[in-house]
Design a protein around this motif. Sequence first.
Motif, PDB file in Angstrom:
ATOM      1  N   GLY A 281       0.826  -1.190   0.000  1.00  0.00           N
ATOM      2  CA  GLY A 281       0.000   0.000   0.000  1.00  0.00           C
ATOM      3  C   GLY A 281       0.864   1.245   0.000  1.00  0.00           C
ATOM      4  N   LYS A 282       0.256   2.379  -0.376  1.00  0.00           N
ATOM      5  CA  LYS A 282       1.023   3.614  -0.451  1.00  0.00           C
ATOM      6  C   LYS A 282       0.063   4.799  -0.476  1.00  0.00           C
ATOM      7  CE  LYS A 282       4.525   5.911  -3.332  1.00  0.00           C
ATOM      8  NZ  LYS A 282       5.380   5.770  -4.541  1.00  0.00           N
ATOM      9  N   TRP A 283       0.458   5.872   0.221  1.00  0.00           N
ATOM     10  CA  TRP A 283      -0.304   7.119   0.143  1.00  0.00           C
ATOM     11  C   TRP A 283       0.027   7.826  -1.173  1.00  0.00           C
ATOM     12  CZ3 TRP A 283      -4.264   9.030   2.813  1.00  0.00           C
ATOM     13  CH2 TRP A 283      -4.533   8.490   4.068  1.00  0.00           C
ATOM     14  N   ALA A 284      -0.997   8.396  -1.777  1.00  0.00           N
ATOM     15  CA  ALA A 284      -0.818   9.164  -3.011  1.00  0.00           C
ATOM     16  C   ALA A 284      -1.718  10.389  -2.952  1.00  0.00           C
ATOM     17  CB  ALA A 284      -1.149   8.304  -4.227  1.00  0.00           C
ATOM     18  N   TYR A 285      -1.526  11.299  -3.881  1.00  0.00           N
ATOM     19  CA  TYR A 285      -2.370  12.487  -3.881  1.00  0.00           C
ATOM     20  C   TYR A 285      -2.590  12.985  -5.303  1.00  0.00           C
ATOM     21  CZ  TYR A 285       2.066  15.079  -4.235  1.00  0.00           C
ATOM     22  OH  TYR A 285       3.292  15.551  -4.631  1.00  0.00           O
ATOM     23  N   GLN A 286      -3.705  13.703  -5.473  1.00  0.00           N
ATOM     24  CA  GLN A 286      -4.058  14.325  -6.737  1.00  0.00           C
ATOM     25  C   GLN A 286      -4.368  15.799  -6.490  1.00  0.00           C
ATOM     26  OE1 GLN A 286      -7.488  12.063  -7.965  1.00  0.00           O
ATOM     27  NE2 GLN A 286      -6.267  10.529  -9.049  1.00  0.00           N
ATOM     28  N   LEU A 287      -3.900  16.649  -7.367  1.00  0.00           N
ATOM     29  CA  LEU A 287      -4.178  18.075  -7.298  1.00  0.00           C
ATOM     30  C   LEU A 287      -4.721  18.544  -8.643  1.00  0.00           C
ATOM     31  CD1 LEU A 287      -0.960  19.403  -5.490  1.00  0.00           C
ATOM     32  CD2 LEU A 287      -3.234  19.143  -4.487  1.00  0.00           C
ATOM     33  N   ARG A 288      -5.791  19.299  -8.588  1.00  0.00           N
ATOM     34  CA  ARG A 288      -6.350  19.875  -9.817  1.00  0.00           C
ATOM     35  C   ARG A 288      -6.791  21.302  -9.516  1.00  0.00           C
ATOM     36  NH1 ARG A 288      -8.092  17.472 -14.389  1.00  0.00           N
ATOM     37  NH2 ARG A 288      -8.076  15.437 -13.357  1.00  0.00           N
ATOM     38  N   ALA A 289      -6.247  22.246 -10.264  1.00  0.00           N
ATOM     39  CA  ALA A 289      -6.597  23.658 -10.077  1.00  0.00           C
ATOM     40  C   ALA A 289      -7.141  24.205 -11.391  1.00  0.00           C
ATOM     41  CB  ALA A 289      -5.380  24.457  -9.629  1.00  0.00           C
ATOM     42  N   THR A 290      -8.326  24.814 -11.324  1.00  0.00           N
ATOM     43  CA  THR A 290      -8.965  25.406 -12.501  1.00  0.00           C
ATOM     44  C   THR A 290      -9.179  26.893 -12.261  1.00  0.00           C
ATOM     45  OG1 THR A 290     -10.101  23.329 -13.005  1.00  0.00           O
ATOM     46  CG2 THR A 290     -10.974  25.322 -14.020  1.00  0.00           C
ATOM     47  N   GLN A 291      -8.801  27.711 -13.237  1.00  0.00           N
ATOM     48  CA  GLN A 291      -8.961  29.157 -13.134  1.00  0.00           C
ATOM     49  C   GLN A 291      -9.724  29.670 -14.352  1.00  0.00           C
ATOM     50  OE1 GLN A 291      -5.352  31.269 -11.399  1.00  0.00           O
ATOM     51  NE2 GLN A 291      -4.384  29.420 -12.230  1.00  0.00           N
ATOM     52  N   THR A 292     -10.598  30.631 -14.111  1.00  0.00           N
ATOM     53  CA  THR A 292     -11.391  31.238 -15.180  1.00  0.00           C
ATOM     54  C   THR A 292     -11.166  32.747 -15.157  1.00  0.00           C
ATOM     55  OG1 THR A 292     -13.078  29.509 -14.990  1.00  0.00           O
ATOM     56  CG2 THR A 292     -13.703  31.539 -16.125  1.00  0.00           C
ATOM     57  N   PHE A 293     -10.875  33.313 -16.334  1.00  0.00           N
ATOM     58  CA  PHE A 293     -10.599  34.746 -16.468  1.00  0.00           C
ATOM     59  C   PHE A 293     -11.576  35.354 -17.472  1.00  0.00           C
ATOM     60  CE2 PHE A 293      -6.703  32.396 -15.701  1.00  0.00           C
ATOM     61  CZ  PHE A 293      -6.148  33.048 -14.601  1.00  0.00           C
ATOM     62  N   LEU A 294     -12.277  36.390 -17.063  1.00  0.00           N
ATOM     63  CA  LEU A 294     -13.111  37.162 -17.984  1.00  0.00           C
ATOM     64  C   LEU A 294     -12.252  38.326 -18.473  1.00  0.00           C
ATOM     65  CD1 LEU A 294     -16.437  37.185 -15.931  1.00  0.00           C
ATOM     66  CD2 LEU A 294     -15.749  35.612 -17.759  1.00  0.00           C
TER      67      LEU A 294
ATOM     68  N   LEU B 175       1.678   6.108  -7.373  1.00  0.00           N
ATOM     69  CA  LEU B 175       0.806   5.328  -6.497  1.00  0.00           C
ATOM     70  C   LEU B 175       1.046   3.849  -6.698  1.00  0.00           C
ATOM     71  CD1 LEU B 175      -1.870   4.057  -8.256  1.00  0.00           C
ATOM     72  CD2 LEU B 175      -2.307   6.501  -8.460  1.00  0.00           C
ATOM     73  N   THR B 176       0.540   3.056  -5.761  1.00  0.00           N
ATOM     74  CA  THR B 176       0.633   1.595  -5.823  1.00  0.00           C
ATOM     75  C   THR B 176      -0.759   1.023  -6.028  1.00  0.00           C
ATOM     76  OG1 THR B 176       2.591   1.473  -4.414  1.00  0.00           O
ATOM     77  CG2 THR B 176       1.207  -0.483  -4.520  1.00  0.00           C
ATOM     78  N   TYR B 177      -0.888   0.115  -6.993  1.00  0.00           N
ATOM     79  CA  TYR B 177      -2.164  -0.550  -7.237  1.00  0.00           C
ATOM     80  C   TYR B 177      -1.896  -2.043  -7.407  1.00  0.00           C
ATOM     81  CZ  TYR B 177      -6.952  -1.289  -8.675  1.00  0.00           C
ATOM     82  OH  TYR B 177      -8.256  -1.712  -8.724  1.00  0.00           O
ATOM     83  N   GLY B 178      -2.190  -2.827  -6.363  1.00  0.00           N
ATOM     84  CA  GLY B 178      -1.923  -4.261  -6.417  1.00  0.00           C
ATOM     85  C   GLY B 178      -0.430  -4.518  -6.531  1.00  0.00           C
TER      86      GLY B 178
END
Length: 817
Positions: A692-705, A722-725
Amino acid sequence: MRSITIRILTIMLFTIAGISAGYAQPSKSSAKITGALLDEKSKPVDYATVTLLNAADSSVVKGTLSNDAGAYVFDHITTGTYIIKATVVGYEKAVSKPFTVTEGATVTVPELKMQQVRHALNTVTITAAKPLIEHKVDRTVMNVENSVLAAGNTALEILERAPGVSIDKDDNISIKGKQGVTVMINDKLTYLTSTQLATLLRSTDGTTIQSIEIITNPSAKYDAAGNSGIINIKLKKNKQTGTNGSVTLGAAYGNTFKNNENITLNHKQGNLNVFGSFSHDDRKREHTLDIKRIVTDSTGAKTYFNQFSSIPNDNHNNSYRLGADYDISSKNTVGFLVNGYFNTEQDDNTNKTFIGTQPNVVNSYQTTTSQIHQTYNNIALNLNDRYKIDTAGQELAIDLDYSKFKNNSTAHYDTYFYLPDGSSMAPPLFLRNQTPSVITIRTAKVDYTYPINKVLKLETGFKLSDVKTDNNLQAQKQVNGSFINDTTLTNRFVYTEKVDAVYVNLSQNYKNFSIQTGLRGEYTSSIGDLITNNQVVKRHYFDLFPSIFITQTLNDKNELGLSYSRRIDRPGYDDLNPFVYYLDQYTYQKGNPFLNPQYTNNFEFNYTYNKSITLTLGYSHTSGAITQILLTDPVSKATYQTNLNLQSQNNYNVNLYAPYTIAKWWTGNVNATSFYLGFKADTLLGGKLNRGKWAYQLRATQTFLVAKGYKVELTNFYNSALTYGIFDVKRQYSTDAGISHSFANKKANIKLSMSDIFNSRRNDVTSYYQTNNLDIKQKNESRVTRLTFTYNFGNNKIKVREHQSGADDEKGRVKGN
């Protein structure tokens, strides 16, 4: 597990019984007001703004919306004299006569008749700009409809941008690191294999999508399948009066040229609403795959393989939808829908494999070229009836569905064998196969909703489903210049599955507190018949799936939620199919007809601040986890991919979603997920698995008028290793950007976007477990520039109102949202 489920269910029933007893007593110091809104034809007027006013000075007391039955309710009203005012676009204002409310009474206001506006409106456009990502009580919603980045993309490509969602090299979808996702389209299950589902999503144009809902802990009303939850893709359905529609034209270029076209039409007149759409796209996608592996035989001798593959996919997709709704009466609406697709795919693959007995030493090599032509055809029919029994919200819904998928694949494999100097070392091997398959799906579903009183609601129903898949693999090899049947590969596999389900949900809603508890029972009967080998696998089992959801509003800015549900994942049809599919003679995949279903207990806690920032903590335990693994045949030295049931899988996850506004012209959101995936198996490939292993995801969305009519979107994504099986998946990251411009009175829109600007998105995997020594590097064509033009035509004078509350403190009580 059964005893645990029964104990949980018992606790749930006692909990809701106790809460019901505690909350069911009406307040002695409050009263209640109910009523309904009807139009000139006595049809309900839904989602109208209803305001309670003091009769003396017309000051506002409370506000709410009418539900889809035209009904409204005000709770906790003090004594006094009041009037009701109702407003909605397209209708004249309606006002009741004054009425008096006494202590503890329930007053029913006579039905208010709302008259349609007689004079024409000059291009009235009501818009409510929705954020790209919305977090609701039980789901996360990605509002695709107005996104710059959605234009020109397929549903599969858009899914990759959804919060917490990832798609692996084989198009398997996962949420917060967990596979086992159930995909629905317009609240209907797809019942497809992962391959079929990927084909369907690739042929679904992004411009036809309204929103994508991610439901990580579904209630008992939904099918119990899917241990990581449900993704529900909501397609657009125009409800404007008159005739209207849109045309979309798109062009794209990555390594090759791509194009897409879409047209939608809608006509609504009186009681009839007819709608339809057609989409077409041509896209060629490049894919490179490099595999390095070391195979150890029973004597300990090692063989080194270094493989390079080019796998281009040339797709031509066509999809269609046609449907109609008809209001038989103000309470009864019937409808039908037919949709489907007819697609083709051509794969001309080249594979070169170097083989040696020592590292960096080539003793021989081989090349395999393959030409694979595939056709996919689907038609799906739906008949539905919605009967609103009364204005209090009692409703009966019936759905009948039939779907048929016909797929054909013809493949030719030509393999040549060489010595290191390039001279031939053996006669070439020529193989070919044909794999026609047919999937037939029949379902019938009935849902009944009964409001027992103003705070207590009962939902119940049943569903019957019948699925049959027929796969016929016909393989031949060339001997002395003629193709003869290859008995080692030729086979036929027929799989049938019937699931009978019944559910009950009981929910209570108060001003600051709500609880919903449910129980679903499913009886499954399946038969897998490997006809050529006369091998039959039969299964019959019954399961209970309890669920409970509790929400508490602490104050205007703080809300808490707690939920639990039990889920099941039955093996996919292609995972059960034992056919062998080659990349070359040393690399292939096959199914496992002995796979068992896996079961998951999901727990989730969430906290919402200021109705925007959301923190979610989750834990799930899966027994009999269906997991993809690689096995090696020490005799043939071939490595093949299949699925096995592991002992368990544990998942811990935390998710933070935070929208922000830096300036009026600059808004955005950040979605951060951290998760732990742990797998256990007492025996796997001769060893004991505990990884097993800790993992992370980051997603940043920006909108400009950036200017009037111009909007820019920028999205950054990062997924840690990440680890999967038995696999270690390398990190992934990418940046997408797009700009859109609306003109011609907002009827026309042009969008320019580029996905994966820095061409950094990869799918690299390693596996070093027991006898596995594997390093996979692969790259899909991910940097693509798209230009999309959309034009809306027809009547757009009056748009359907957005479902939004007239008062924040009553928002949670409004039904139909």
